[in-house]
Design a protein around this motif. Structure first.
Motif, PDB file in Angstrom:
ATOM      1  N   GLU A  63     -27.350 -39.442 -35.056  1.00 19.66           N
ATOM      2  CA  GLU A  63     -27.077 -38.750 -36.313  1.00 19.66           C
ATOM      3  C   GLU A  63     -27.389 -37.264 -36.193  1.00 19.66           C
ATOM      4  N   ILE A  64     -26.630 -36.446 -36.910  1.00 15.01           N
ATOM      5  CA  ILE A  64     -26.860 -34.997 -36.939  1.00 15.01           C
ATOM      6  C   ILE A  64     -27.825 -34.675 -38.087  1.00 15.01           C
ATOM      7  N   ARG A  65     -28.820 -33.888 -37.782  1.00 13.20           N
ATOM      8  CA  ARG A  65     -29.782 -33.507 -38.810  1.00 13.20           C
ATOM      9  C   ARG A  65     -29.112 -32.673 -39.901  1.00 13.20           C
ATOM     10  N   PRO A  66     -29.638 -32.715 -41.131  1.00  6.79           N
ATOM     11  CA  PRO A  66     -29.001 -31.993 -42.250  1.00  6.79           C
ATOM     12  C   PRO A  66     -28.799 -30.505 -41.982  1.00  6.79           C
ATOM     13  N   GLU A  67     -29.652 -29.881 -41.155  1.00  8.79           N
ATOM     14  CA  GLU A  67     -29.518 -28.455 -40.877  1.00  8.79           C
ATOM     15  C   GLU A  67     -28.182 -28.120 -40.239  1.00  8.79           C
ATOM     16  N   HIS A  68     -27.613 -29.050 -39.470  1.00  6.20           N
ATOM     17  CA  HIS A  68     -26.325 -28.846 -38.807  1.00  6.20           C
ATOM     18  C   HIS A  68     -25.253 -29.778 -39.365  1.00  6.20           C
ATOM     19  N   GLY A  69     -25.497 -30.370 -40.517  1.00  5.53           N
ATOM     20  CA  GLY A  69     -24.557 -31.337 -41.066  1.00  5.53           C
ATOM     21  C   GLY A  69     -23.205 -30.768 -41.418  1.00  5.53           C
ATOM     22  N   GLN A  70     -23.139 -29.455 -41.719  1.00  7.98           N
ATOM     23  CA  GLN A  70     -21.875 -28.813 -42.086  1.00  7.98           C
ATOM     24  C   GLN A  70     -21.285 -27.997 -40.941  1.00  7.98           C
ATOM     25  N   LEU A  71     -21.907 -28.055 -39.771  1.00  6.45           N
ATOM     26  CA  LEU A  71     -21.477 -27.184 -38.673  1.00  6.45           C
ATOM     27  C   LEU A  71     -20.130 -27.597 -38.090  1.00  6.45           C
ATOM     28  N   ILE A  72     -19.921 -28.879 -37.878  1.00  6.10           N
ATOM     29  CA  ILE A  72     -18.697 -29.388 -37.251  1.00  6.10           C
ATOM     30  C   ILE A  72     -17.837 -30.064 -38.320  1.00  6.10           C
ATOM     31  N   ARG A  73     -16.594 -29.597 -38.457  1.00  5.39           N
ATOM     32  CA  ARG A  73     -15.685 -30.142 -39.446  1.00  5.39           C
ATOM     33  C   ARG A  73     -14.333 -30.462 -38.815  1.00  5.39           C
ATOM     34  N   PHE A  74     -13.526 -31.221 -39.538  1.00  2.66           N
ATOM     35  CA  PHE A  74     -12.133 -31.427 -39.162  1.00  2.66           C
ATOM     36  C   PHE A  74     -11.325 -31.619 -40.437  1.00  2.66           C
ATOM     37  N   ILE A  75     -10.022 -31.437 -40.320  1.00  2.00           N
ATOM     38  CA  ILE A  75      -9.126 -31.482 -41.478  1.00  2.00           C
ATOM     39  C   ILE A  75      -8.268 -32.739 -41.411  1.00  2.00           C
ATOM     40  N   TRP A  76      -8.168 -33.416 -42.554  1.00  2.00           N
ATOM     41  CA  TRP A  76      -7.285 -34.571 -42.657  1.00  2.00           C
ATOM     42  C   TRP A  76      -6.711 -34.603 -44.069  1.00  2.00           C
ATOM     43  N   ILE A  77      -5.802 -35.508 -44.330  1.00  2.00           N
ATOM     44  CA  ILE A  77      -5.093 -35.562 -45.610  1.00  2.00           C
ATOM     45  C   ILE A  77      -5.513 -36.819 -46.372  1.00  2.00           C
ATOM     46  N   ASP A  78      -5.387 -36.747 -47.697  1.00  2.00           N
ATOM     47  CA  ASP A  78      -5.731 -37.898 -48.525  1.00  2.00           C
ATOM     48  C   ASP A  78      -4.672 -38.997 -48.418  1.00  2.00           C
ATOM     49  N   ASP A  79      -3.415 -38.598 -48.305  1.00  3.10           N
ATOM     50  CA  ASP A  79      -2.316 -39.566 -48.254  1.00  3.10           C
ATOM     51  C   ASP A  79      -1.556 -39.384 -46.949  1.00  3.10           C
ATOM     52  N   PRO A  80      -1.688 -40.309 -45.992  1.00  6.03           N
ATOM     53  CA  PRO A  80      -0.993 -40.172 -44.697  1.00  6.03           C
ATOM     54  C   PRO A  80       0.522 -40.258 -44.810  1.00  6.03           C
ATOM     55  N   ARG A  81       1.035 -40.603 -45.973  1.00  2.00           N
ATOM     56  CA  ARG A  81       2.490 -40.667 -46.153  1.00  2.00           C
ATOM     57  C   ARG A  81       3.100 -39.274 -46.337  1.00  2.00           C
ATOM     58  N   LYS A  82       2.248 -38.289 -46.595  1.00  2.00           N
ATOM     59  CA  LYS A  82       2.736 -36.924 -46.742  1.00  2.00           C
ATOM     60  C   LYS A  82       3.106 -36.350 -45.377  1.00  2.00           C
ATOM     61  N   ALA A  83       4.180 -35.602 -45.349  1.00  6.20           N
ATOM     62  CA  ALA A  83       4.625 -35.031 -44.080  1.00  6.20           C
ATOM     63  C   ALA A  83       3.722 -33.898 -43.629  1.00  6.20           C
ATOM     64  N   GLN A  84       3.181 -33.136 -44.594  1.00  2.52           N
ATOM     65  CA  GLN A  84       2.335 -31.998 -44.261  1.00  2.52           C
ATOM     66  C   GLN A  84       1.171 -31.936 -45.252  1.00  2.52           C
ATOM     67  N   PRO A  85       0.031 -31.368 -44.842  1.00  4.50           N
ATOM     68  CA  PRO A  85      -1.098 -31.239 -45.761  1.00  4.50           C
ATOM     69  C   PRO A  85      -0.812 -30.244 -46.865  1.00  4.50           C
ATOM     70  N   ASP A  86      -1.484 -30.408 -47.984  1.00  2.00           N
ATOM     71  CA  ASP A  86      -1.318 -29.494 -49.106  1.00  2.00           C
ATOM     72  C   ASP A  86      -1.934 -28.127 -48.783  1.00  2.00           C
TER      73      ASP A  86
END
Length: 248
Positions: free
Chosen positions: A225-248
């Motif tokens: 597990e990542i400690r809370p101090e670095h909890g926001q350091l690494i992110r990635f982007i995904w979509i709520d609905d995979p049926r959408k062709a492109q992210p909003d």
């Protein structure tokens, strides 16, 4: 070894072993035999160091990369904690004196758009479910949009293994991605010591006893597990609905 030998021509001897027939002997360099066999030439005049190099890890495709400073490793070990559920918690080993972490959000968004455009809907739905399961298991969580500290965005993609018995689709994140003339998150992290066991040593230990046991930890790397101090350091982007062709 089985005690069975068959002498042949030109000084060659066939020897029956547990792994099959072996051929020993010497073949003249000017031999014109029609049959060709695999031979190995050993120069007894060369030092034994050559044989040590032959059995070194580098010849097996393993390169030791113990580049981290001992002082850094000792200090980093002090940051490791245990969570209430028993899992280990740690920080990302950021290099001392490294400059500000780059966002790299633009390249993550560009690669995500390409991923959504070329991935079939069925695979996107399966990939979406894998990510949702990671949320339920507590491996990932929704990012804090009000966070103003350092963070970086990682490109990711699904890796599909048709023949896998368990996880057929798993996410793979690219920590080496970066914008032009900007460092990646991998550039900001210490390499650390090589913790992989020596392959030759593992194989030798495996043959020491009559019975060998093997075990596997489910999603082993996700158990750290990542400690809370670095909890926001690494992110990635995904979509709520995979049926959408492109992210909003």
């Amino acid at each position: 070894m089985q005690h069975k030998t068959i002498p042949g021509a030109n000084g060659l001897v066939a020897f029956a072993s547990k792994v099959g027939w072996l051929i020993f002997g010497t073949i003249g360099v000017n031999s014109k035999a029609e049959e060709q066999v695999l031979t190995a030439t050993i120069d007894a005049q060369k030092p034994m160091m050559d044989f040590k190099e032959f059995w070194s890890l580098e010849h097996m495709g393993i390169t030791l990369q113990e580049k981290a400073e001992p002082a850094f490793l000792e200090a980093y070990q002090e940051t490791i904690q245990r969570a209430e559920d028993g899992r280990y918690m740690g920080l990302f080993p950021i290099k001392i004196g490294h400059r500000r972490i780059e966002s790299n959000r633009n390249i993550a968004m560009i690669l995500l758009q390409g991923l959504l455009g070329k991935t079939q809907l069925e695979d996107k739905l399966k990939y979406h479910e894998i990510l949702q399961q990671c949320i339920r298991d507590g491996f990932i969580e929704e990012a804090d949009l009000e966070f103003t500290g350092n963070c970086t965005y990682l490109p990711h993609r699904p890796v599909i293994k048709v023949g896998a018995e368990t996880t057929k689709i798993r996410p793979v994140f690219d920590g080496s991605a970066h914008m032009k003339d900007r460092p990646s998150i991998n550039d900001a992290l210490e390499i650390g010591p090589n913790l992989s066991p020596e392959v030759l040593a593992v194989l030798l230990r495996l043959r020491q006893n009559r019975i060998a046991w093997t075990a596997d930890i489910t999603q082993a790397f996700l158990q750290v597990e990542i400690r809370p101090e670095h909890g926001q350091l690494i992110r990635f982007i995904w979509i709520d609905d995979p049926r959408k062709a492109q992210p909003d």
